[in-house]
Write a protein that holds these residues in place. Structure first.
Motif, PDB file in Angstrom:
ATOM      1  N   GLU A   1      40.205  36.008 107.953  1.00 17.00           N
ATOM      2  CA  GLU A   1      40.323  35.512 106.578  1.00 17.00           C
ATOM      3  C   GLU A   1      41.389  36.254 105.779  1.00 17.00           C
ATOM      4  O   GLU A   1      42.010  35.671 104.885  1.00 17.00           O
ATOM      5  CB  GLU A   1      38.968  35.604 105.881  1.00 17.00           C
ATOM      6  N   ARG A   2      41.634  37.519 106.096  1.00 11.83           N
ATOM      7  CA  ARG A   2      42.633  38.263 105.328  1.00 11.83           C
ATOM      8  C   ARG A   2      44.006  38.328 106.023  1.00 11.83           C
ATOM      9  O   ARG A   2      44.966  38.830 105.448  1.00 11.83           O
ATOM     10  CB  ARG A   2      42.142  39.679 105.028  1.00 11.83           C
TER      11      ARG A   2
ATOM     12  N   ARG B   1      46.688  34.948 113.131  1.00 13.72           N
ATOM     13  CA  ARG B   1      45.587  34.146 112.581  1.00 13.72           C
ATOM     14  C   ARG B   1      45.182  33.042 113.578  1.00 13.72           C
ATOM     15  O   ARG B   1      43.995  32.810 113.802  1.00 13.72           O
ATOM     16  CB  ARG B   1      46.030  33.548 111.251  1.00 13.72           C
TER      17      ARG B   1
ATOM     18  N   THR C   1      35.882  37.625 111.876  1.00 12.23           N
ATOM     19  CA  THR C   1      35.962  36.621 110.806  1.00 12.23           C
ATOM     20  C   THR C   1      36.628  37.202 109.568  1.00 12.23           C
ATOM     21  O   THR C   1      37.512  36.571 108.957  1.00 12.23           O
ATOM     22  CB  THR C   1      34.561  36.094 110.454  1.00 12.23           C
TER      23      THR C   1
END
Length: 509
Positions: free
Chosen positions: A37-38, A45, A33
């Motif tokens: 997110e980064r 992604r 996760t």
């Protein structure tokens, strides 16, 4: 003196293997996760989104995270004060637990273990035997660590006997790119240093079972050379830009775990074993009070992520697609496949090659002309399922058959996971074919796109038989186009340059 009962061992092993088949460790979910997110690479992604959605679906439906439900590895630390209430050997108890887990009627797991590995390679039918390591230690309990290790990541295990003056970091950085994406990154690198050749390999496997804590280590700082190595290897491997599924991105490894052992003055044995996006392991202790209990995680531990292919995705009808249409597909493009495809992996390809060598025809009902083949060995269905989890297997194992399949059958394209080697890419280019990539580690999610399934040939091969699937909106990425351009070359190269701060070229050099 603690008494350990035979039935408690069997039940605990069976329960733990069922548990890890559908529950990712919490630390793994949190690490993916955070990486999601980064992440700045859209392809990586998207891949991690599918992995996380699949993980939650498996936790909810209690079905396998990956179609490759692994070969079982067990580490037992048996207390010297233990007394056994058993008629079976410890190995037999463990293997009976494996047998019960893999044949559980509510969650059948794929049997992948083959007997007579250098000969007939017959499937044992119940995934036995496990690979078992036993150690007798002080105490009056039995400590158990077990894992279900996927073949794709296990195939990328590496070992080197370095000179004492050689750099371990340099060896890792040279070796990781040779592993390709068949180990389904992002995952964990387990590294064993020292001892002898076999000790280093066992340490690497044990290291894979440790919890992800690299960020905690960074916060508190290293207190040993091994911890310094963890941080350096973690940073520098991620700087390679390989990314999720080898598509290019910021995160290739979620953690680097190291175990070491004293070694001979003349040697520096180093082993490296990756754990994939289907990381599955559990730890429990038997203390004589009954079977081990593993507490199910909360669904709140999973992020609320939605994913769709987007408006730019191209819908493809597999029943009418033409070679001219395939030639227009671009590397990195997302496709949604609908229609009928055939399946086949290692054993089926070998059998087809043998038929051709004898001048014999393909089995009745098997026609690859202008069709796609999906490299998959699905899990058996349960209840009202059409098919069990059915994610892709590593495509490079079929590279040596690719030219023959394309030239002699009229095959239009292939679907698998990870990159293709030069031999396969050349064959794809020469035959104006295409290779599509599905996300490894999203097997249950992929299976939801399969509307019908039937075996059409080689039924005796079990999960390796040729099936015909009818799919609806199955998401894939164009990995090698008809001109031979591969996203597994262009993606990591682009992101390695981005991470290094090198301007990305938009025109050929």
């Amino acid at each position: 003196m603690t008494t350990i009962r035979q039935d408690d061992v069997i039940q605990s092993v069976a329960d733990a293997l069922q548990y890890i088949s559908y529950y990712h460790p919490k630390d793994f979910v949190q690490a993916v996760t955070a990486a999601y997110e980064r992440e700045e690479s859209q392809a990586a992604r998207d891949a991690m989104a599918q992995i996380l959605i699949n993980s939650r679906m498996c936790a909810e439906g209690r079905r396998p995270i990956c179609q490759d439900t692994g070969i079982v590895t067990v580490f037992l630390r048996i207390g010297m004060g233990v007394r056994w209430d058993a008629t079976m050997s410890v190995e037999d108890m463990v293997n009976e637990g494996v047998r019960r887990a893999y044949t559980h009627q509510d969650n059948v797991l794929r049997a992948s273990v083959l007997q007579d590995p250098a000969g007939a390679r017959r499937n044992s039918g119940d995934n036995t035997p496990a690979v078992i390591h036993m150690e007798v230690v002080p105490g009056d309990t039995v400590e158990v660590e077990l894992a279900a290790k996927g073949g794709g990541s296990e195939a990328k295990a590496k070992f080197a006997m370095l000179n004492p003056s050689d750099s371990i970091v340099d060896w890792v950085l040279k070796t990781v790119p040779t592993m390709g994406a068949g180990w389904c990154p992002p995952g964990i690198l387990g590294i064993g240093i020292g001892g002898t050749a076999e000790k280093a390999m066992v340490q690497a496997k044990e290291a894979c079972m440790e919890s992800i804590d690299i960020h905690e280590l960074r916060e508190r700082g290293p207190s040993s050379k091994a911890e310094e190595l963890r941080l350096e290897i973690f940073d520098r491997v991620n700087e390679l830009g390989i990314g999720a599924q080898g598509l290019g991105g910021l995160t290739t490894v979620l953690d680097v775990k190291i175990k070491d052992y004293p070694t001979h003055a003349a040697n520096l044995p180093v082993a490296m074993i990756p754990n994939c996006a289907a990381t599955r392991h559990a730890h429990f202790v038997l203390d004589g009070t009954g079977p081990a209990e593993l507490t199910p995680p909360s669904l709140d531990d999973w992020p609320e992520i939605t994913w769709d292919a987007g408006d730019s995705a191209r819908r493809v009808n597999l029943d009418t697609v033409t070679r001219e249409e395939v030639a227009s597909w671009q590397p990195g493009e997302t496709l949604l496949l609908s229609g009928k495809m055939l399946t086949g992996r290692d054993a089926a390809h070998k059998r087809i090659a043998d038929l051709f060598a004898r001048g014999e025809a393909l089995p009745e009902g098997v026609d690859f002309n202008n069709r796609f083949i999906y490299y998959v060995g699905p899990v058996d269905p349960v209840r009202d399922e059409v098919v069990g989890p059915a994610g892709p297997t590593t495509a490079t194992r079929m590279d040596k058959f690719t030219g023959q399949m394309l030239e002699r059958t009229g095959l239009l394209g292939m679907i698998g996971k990870a990159e293709r080697g030069p031999e396969a890419v050349q064959a794809i280019r020469d035959n104006q074919a295409v290779y599509l990539m599905a996300v490894g580690g999203a097997a249950y999610l992929v299976s939801k796109a399969i509307r019908t399934s039937r075996v059409v040939a080689f039924e005796d091969l079990g999960m390796e038989a040729i099936h015909e699937f009818e799919v609806e909106d199955m998401p894939v990425t164009v990995a090698v186009d008809a001109a031979g351009q591969s996203v597994h070359d262009t993606g990591p190269r682009e992101w390695r340059d981005r991470i290094a701060g090198i301007p990305v070229r938009t025109e050929p050099a």
